[in-house]
Enzyme design. Structure first.
Site, short mmCIF file in Angstrom:
data_model
loop_
_atom_site.label_atom_id
_atom_site.label_comp_id
_atom_site.label_asym_id
_atom_site.label_seq_id
_atom_site.Cartn_x
_atom_site.Cartn_y
_atom_site.Cartn_z
N LYS A 107 4.35 -4.52 0.51
CA LYS A 107 4.80 -4.16 -0.83
C LYS A 107 6.31 -4.30 -0.92
O LYS A 107 7.04 -3.97 0.03
CB LYS A 107 4.35 -2.73 -1.15
CG LYS A 107 4.57 -2.28 -2.59
CD LYS A 107 3.99 -0.88 -2.78
CE LYS A 107 4.18 -0.36 -4.20
NZ LYS A 107 3.59 0.99 -4.38
N SER A 185 0.88 1.56 -8.36
CA SER A 185 1.91 0.53 -8.46
C SER A 185 1.72 -0.61 -7.45
O SER A 185 2.39 -1.64 -7.55
CB SER A 185 3.29 1.16 -8.24
OG SER A 185 3.39 1.74 -6.93
N SER A 209 -0.90 5.31 -6.10
CA SER A 209 -0.57 3.88 -6.10
C SER A 209 -1.29 3.03 -5.07
O SER A 209 -1.22 1.80 -5.14
CB SER A 209 0.95 3.71 -5.93
OG SER A 209 1.62 4.11 -7.10
#
Length: 484
Positions: A107, A185, A209
């Site tokens: 990420k 996210s 997330s």
């Protein structure tokens, strides 16, 4: 979409014009995902890691695929070189772990030595490069996992939708013709896994997330107890709530990654009998406003687990009704996120996603007394919840009350806020109460993906993973074949 070589790009907003829903959308990737143990077995049987890496890179660069929306940077040369090295080491029996040579996506809020960590923003594009890997990235490398690229995300990790107006939004593997959000996210992380561009996705979870994308896209998503995994080298949102987790095909896969991230040796999860398993289903808030797809899948999971001998108890858990008032001024994420971003907002606020900026600026509503009262309230509520849930092995609820919304239905700020609230509503409680939690697919093959969430005790991570592995066998659809 052109093949993506790794440089920053500012893309389309990503709202498709297609409006027709396909007659039989698929809830899985086009070809089923393979587990980490299955991949490791093939590598041990002399399949080259280089071939695995090349296949993943080919999928990333496929102009008909989601690679250009999923990855902000691709480590093609470095990944191939690492794979070649592990292939040589494996032939001599010298790999650092069983999982050496397996690609993992990172990420975009984790530091990778030599890269700028932009956290899905354009405001940080000129920031200094990282001097070293974040601790989670370093631990994955030490175990032999190969970072294959940096994945797209909601800017600064502050939304459950997964939308990014700067770099476009990866499309959910379910019903791509309509164009649905992947959840956030950790949006790119989950799509990298469903589309087999990586075998596991490294993400963070501050309010859901990892679990929200997993639930909406049909994978497993794990959020450990917050302090279990060091966050050094990770762009913070809320230092109180931030957790380092993963998205992967199965519970066992997430357990492997969790052990590596925690600095432990991966070990097979112990068998946990479903007979007599004590599961509590809260009746406050978490079952409100369920989509028919979610209600049907959740009811089927309860039925299957009950028939297997699990003891499922409905409990009021009225404490969940208090969360809205306690967090009325934005809670920890707004207060701590604003503290992190205030200097940058002063000079580059115009470059922020307006949806994210508005959420961060709620932190201005809190003064020192508000924040201290929030700390006190959390401590007291954790004490009360621990006492109530002590007789049970885990809490159980739908991960999200709705299936993945279509991008076209989120065009207004009001619609986006409403959907974001629903996606974060159930998952956020685990972060607030400092629990470990996991989302497991519980939909039928071909239906819209739905997640079943289990919430364990603070620090009870390995126990929860063992419980989840047992539940997965009854509540989740079976993997129908392998192909990587």
């Amino acid at each position: 979409m052109a093949p993506y070589s790794g440089e920053d790009r500012v893309g389309r907003h990503g709202r498709p014009s297609a409006r027709a829903r396909p007659a039989r959308p698929t809830g899985k990737a086009a070809t089923p995902m393979r587990t980490l143990h299955q991949i490791a077995a093939r590598l041990e049987a002399a399949e080259p890691s280089r071939a695995l890496i090349d296949r993943c890179l080919e999928r990333i660069r496929d102009p008909a695929g989601e690679g250009s929306r999923t990855f902000l940077k691709v480590y093609g040369e470095a990944a191939r070189a690492a794979a070649d090295a592990y292939d040589v080491m494996r032939r001599s029996g010298g790999t650092p772990s069983l999982f050496a040579g397996i690609p993992v996506s990172i990420k975009d809020l984790f530091d990778v030595a030599g890269d700028v960590t932009t956290s899905g923003s354009v405001a940080l594009r000129q920031a200094p490069t990282a001097a070293r890997d974040a601790v989670p990235v370093a631990r994955l490398r030490a175990a032999g996992f190969i970072p294959i690229g940096r994945t797209n995300m909601t800017e600064f990790a502050f939304s459950g939708l997964g939308i990014n107006p700067h770099y476009d939004t990866p499309r959910n593997p379910y019903d791509r013709k309509t164009g649905r959000v992947p959840g956030g996210s950790s949006s790119g992380a989950v799509v990298s896994v469903t589309d087999r561009m990586a075998c596991v996705g490294l993400g963070t979870d501050t309010g859901g997330s990892c679990r929200i994308p997993a639930a909406l896209c049909g994978t497993v998503g794990y959020k450990p107890t917050a302090k279990r995994i060091p966050t050094a080298g990770t762009m913070p949102l809320s230092q109180t709530l931030d957790s380092i987790g993963s998205m992967a095909p199965t519970v066992e896969c997430c357990a492997v990654v969790d052990a590596v991230l925690a600095g432990e040796a991966p070990a097979k999860l112990p068998d946990f009998p479903l007979e007599g398993l004590r599961l509590a289903v809260p009746q406050t808030l978490v079952l409100d406003s369920l989509d028919p797809d979610v209600a049907r899948a959740f009811a089927a999971a309860i039925s299957a687990l009950s028939l297997a001998g699990a003891r499922i108890t409905e409990i009021p858990l009225r404490e969940l009704d208090e969360l809205a008032q306690v967090n009325a001024k934005g809670g920890f994420a707004a207060a701590e996120g604003y503290a992190v971003h205030r200097p940058l907002i002063k000079v580059k606020g115009a470059e922020y996603d307006p949806f994210v900026l508005a959420r961060l600026e709620r932190g201005k509503e809190q003064d020192a007394a508000d924040y201290i009262e929030l700390l006190w309230a959390r401590e007291e509520m954790i004490r009360r919840l621990d006492a109530i849930t002590a007789p049970y092995d885990a809490l159980m609820m739908p991960t999200t009350p709705i299936i993945a919304p279509a991008l076209r239905d989120l065009a207004t700020p009001e619609a986006a806020r409403a959907a974001n609230y629903l996606l974060l509503r159930n998952t956020g409680m685990a972060n607030f109460f400092d629990r470990c939690a996991i989302s497991i697919p519980c939909h039928r093959a071909g239906d819209a993906p739905v997640g079943l969430m289990l919430v364990g005790a603070t620090g009870g991570d390995r126990r929860l993973l063992a419980i989840a592995a047992a539940v997965e066998k009854k509540a989740a659809p079976e993997l129908d074949g392998v192909a990587v």
